[in-house]
Design a protein around this motif. Sequence first.
Motif, PDB file in Angstrom:
ATOM      1  N   THR A  33       0.830  -1.209   0.000  1.00  0.00           N
ATOM      2  CA  THR A  33       0.000   0.000   0.000  1.00  0.00           C
ATOM      3  C   THR A  33       0.859   1.251   0.000  1.00  0.00           C
ATOM      4  O   THR A  33       0.564   2.226  -0.716  1.00  0.00           O
ATOM      5  N   GLU A  34       1.945   1.233   0.765  1.00  0.00           N
ATOM      6  CA  GLU A  34       2.822   2.410   0.849  1.00  0.00           C
ATOM      7  C   GLU A  34       3.456   2.717  -0.515  1.00  0.00           C
ATOM      8  O   GLU A  34       3.582   3.879  -0.912  1.00  0.00           O
ATOM      9  N   GLU A  35       3.856   1.658  -1.239  1.00  0.00           N
ATOM     10  CA  GLU A  35       4.466   1.842  -2.558  1.00  0.00           C
ATOM     11  C   GLU A  35       3.455   2.395  -3.552  1.00  0.00           C
ATOM     12  O   GLU A  35       3.783   3.257  -4.380  1.00  0.00           O
ATOM     13  N   ILE A  36       2.227   1.903  -3.461  1.00  0.00           N
ATOM     14  CA  ILE A  36       1.175   2.382  -4.359  1.00  0.00           C
ATOM     15  C   ILE A  36       0.893   3.863  -4.113  1.00  0.00           C
ATOM     16  O   ILE A  36       0.786   4.662  -5.052  1.00  0.00           O
ATOM     17  N   LYS A  37       0.800   4.241  -2.850  1.00  0.00           N
ATOM     18  CA  LYS A  37       0.513   5.642  -2.515  1.00  0.00           C
ATOM     19  C   LYS A  37       1.665   6.557  -2.932  1.00  0.00           C
ATOM     20  O   LYS A  37       1.447   7.689  -3.362  1.00  0.00           O
ATOM     21  N   GLU A  38       2.890   6.042  -2.812  1.00  0.00           N
ATOM     22  CA  GLU A  38       4.051   6.840  -3.230  1.00  0.00           C
ATOM     23  C   GLU A  38       4.026   7.084  -4.733  1.00  0.00           C
ATOM     24  O   GLU A  38       4.234   8.211  -5.201  1.00  0.00           O
ATOM     25  N   LEU A  39       3.755   6.022  -5.506  1.00  0.00           N
ATOM     26  CA  LEU A  39       3.667   6.174  -6.956  1.00  0.00           C
ATOM     27  C   LEU A  39       2.487   7.059  -7.334  1.00  0.00           C
ATOM     28  O   LEU A  39       2.582   7.888  -8.252  1.00  0.00           O
ATOM     29  N   PHE A  40       1.382   6.917  -6.624  1.00  0.00           N
ATOM     30  CA  PHE A  40       0.205   7.743  -6.886  1.00  0.00           C
ATOM     31  C   PHE A  40       0.564   9.226  -6.755  1.00  0.00           C
ATOM     32  O   PHE A  40       0.216  10.041  -7.620  1.00  0.00           O
ATOM     33  N   THR A  41       1.262   9.558  -5.695  1.00  0.00           N
ATOM     34  CA  THR A  41       1.667  10.954  -5.465  1.00  0.00           C
ATOM     35  C   THR A  41       2.574  11.459  -6.583  1.00  0.00           C
ATOM     36  O   THR A  41       2.432  12.587  -7.059  1.00  0.00           O
ATOM     37  N   ALA A  85      -6.141   6.875  -4.706  1.00  0.00           N
ATOM     38  CA  ALA A  85      -5.132   5.841  -4.456  1.00  0.00           C
ATOM     39  C   ALA A  85      -5.766   4.506  -4.081  1.00  0.00           C
ATOM     40  O   ALA A  85      -5.346   3.447  -4.543  1.00  0.00           O
ATOM     41  N   GLU A  86      -6.806   4.553  -3.248  1.00  0.00           N
ATOM     42  CA  GLU A  86      -7.444   3.321  -2.796  1.00  0.00           C
ATOM     43  C   GLU A  86      -8.116   2.587  -3.958  1.00  0.00           C
ATOM     44  O   GLU A  86      -8.126   1.353  -4.011  1.00  0.00           O
ATOM     45  N   LEU A  87      -8.704   3.344  -4.898  1.00  0.00           N
ATOM     46  CA  LEU A  87      -9.353   2.721  -6.053  1.00  0.00           C
ATOM     47  C   LEU A  87      -8.321   2.082  -6.978  1.00  0.00           C
ATOM     48  O   LEU A  87      -8.551   1.018  -7.551  1.00  0.00           O
ATOM     49  N   VAL A  88      -7.187   2.753  -7.139  1.00  0.00           N
ATOM     50  CA  VAL A  88      -6.111   2.196  -7.961  1.00  0.00           C
ATOM     51  C   VAL A  88      -5.607   0.895  -7.343  1.00  0.00           C
ATOM     52  O   VAL A  88      -5.412  -0.103  -8.035  1.00  0.00           O
ATOM     53  N   GLU A  89      -5.403   0.905  -6.030  1.00  0.00           N
ATOM     54  CA  GLU A  89      -4.927  -0.298  -5.340  1.00  0.00           C
ATOM     55  C   GLU A  89      -5.941  -1.430  -5.486  1.00  0.00           C
ATOM     56  O   GLU A  89      -5.568  -2.581  -5.737  1.00  0.00           O
ATOM     57  N   LYS A  90      -7.228  -1.118  -5.336  1.00  0.00           N
ATOM     58  CA  LYS A  90      -8.276  -2.126  -5.462  1.00  0.00           C
ATOM     59  C   LYS A  90      -8.261  -2.735  -6.860  1.00  0.00           C
ATOM     60  O   LYS A  90      -8.360  -3.953  -7.026  1.00  0.00           O
ATOM     61  N   ARG A  91      -8.107  -1.879  -7.875  1.00  0.00           N
ATOM     62  CA  ARG A  91      -8.098  -2.381  -9.252  1.00  0.00           C
ATOM     63  C   ARG A  91      -6.873  -3.247  -9.509  1.00  0.00           C
ATOM     64  O   ARG A  91      -6.948  -4.257 -10.214  1.00  0.00           O
ATOM     65  N   MET A  92      -5.730  -2.859  -8.937  1.00  0.00           N
ATOM     66  CA  MET A  92      -4.517  -3.664  -9.102  1.00  0.00           C
ATOM     67  C   MET A  92      -4.709  -5.058  -8.507  1.00  0.00           C
ATOM     68  O   MET A  92      -4.286  -6.061  -9.099  1.00  0.00           O
ATOM     69  N   CYS A  93      -5.356  -5.125  -7.348  1.00  0.00           N
ATOM     70  CA  CYS A  93      -5.606  -6.424  -6.708  1.00  0.00           C
ATOM     71  C   CYS A  93      -6.560  -7.262  -7.555  1.00  0.00           C
ATOM     72  O   CYS A  93      -6.368  -8.479  -7.698  1.00  0.00           O
TER      73      CYS A  93
END
Length: 271
Positions: free
Chosen positions: A3-11, A120-128
């Motif tokens: 999650t931390e990596e996803i949020k970092e890339l999102f930013t 960010a949360e939607l992107v993470e959900k879609r990745m999963c």
Amino acid sequence: MKTEEIKELFTKFEAIASEYQGVECWSARNLCSLLGYAKWERFENVIEKAKEACTQAGADIQDHFPGVGKMIVIAKGGERLVNDYMLTRYACYLIAQNGDPRKQEISFAQNYFAVQTRVAELVEKRMCELERVRAREKLARTEKILSGVLFEHGVDSKGFAVIRSKGDQALFCIDTALLKRKYNVPENRALADFLPTVSIKAKDLAAEMTSVNTQAKNLYGQMKIEREHVDNNGAVRKMLLDRGIVPERLPAGEDVKKVERRLKKEDKQVK
């Protein structure tokens, strides 16, 4: 990805977005490094593939890949004008789809640019969800190969079904039919369509092992291969238990076919 990596890339992706002629865009030069490409020339090859995909989709390249100039710093503080593109979200999506999926940045971008409302949360959900769909597709390919190997080693389709069922029982310590009832799996559907990602991958690993060992050990006949498959699933189960994962206690996943249809619908809405 964590999650931390996803949020970092999102930013980082949000930070390089800009407006060009009233449209939200991303500079290709900025996107190049974010997507993990060290050389602009290699990234340009991906851009060309994306342009071709854009044309094939019936969209105008100039609307999504307008060329612009950009000043970059060179040796001794000088500057040089280089070619650049202002890429629309659709252009970025096509670039991500034509990039190297082994790169974490590309995997992230495929989902980041596909989500209409970028959170960010939607992107993470879609990745999963995409990872689960791909895992299910991989399992289907593995089992198809295994079926062929077993046929060459004296096991017909009925025998393969029995072997697969015995493997499930070794992996989950519960009969396939009972597990299907627990997960509310329709009778005419495969258990794997409703398993969580880790369980799908566990089945895939055990099936791969059986395929390899059946050939390496030259096993022949249903009984010998059945023992091999049970042992492999048992070994995978032990690995999961050692890491604190009890596969039969994991919650069921959403029907993977519904997830796949939803992802495809989102892909069509990107433009």
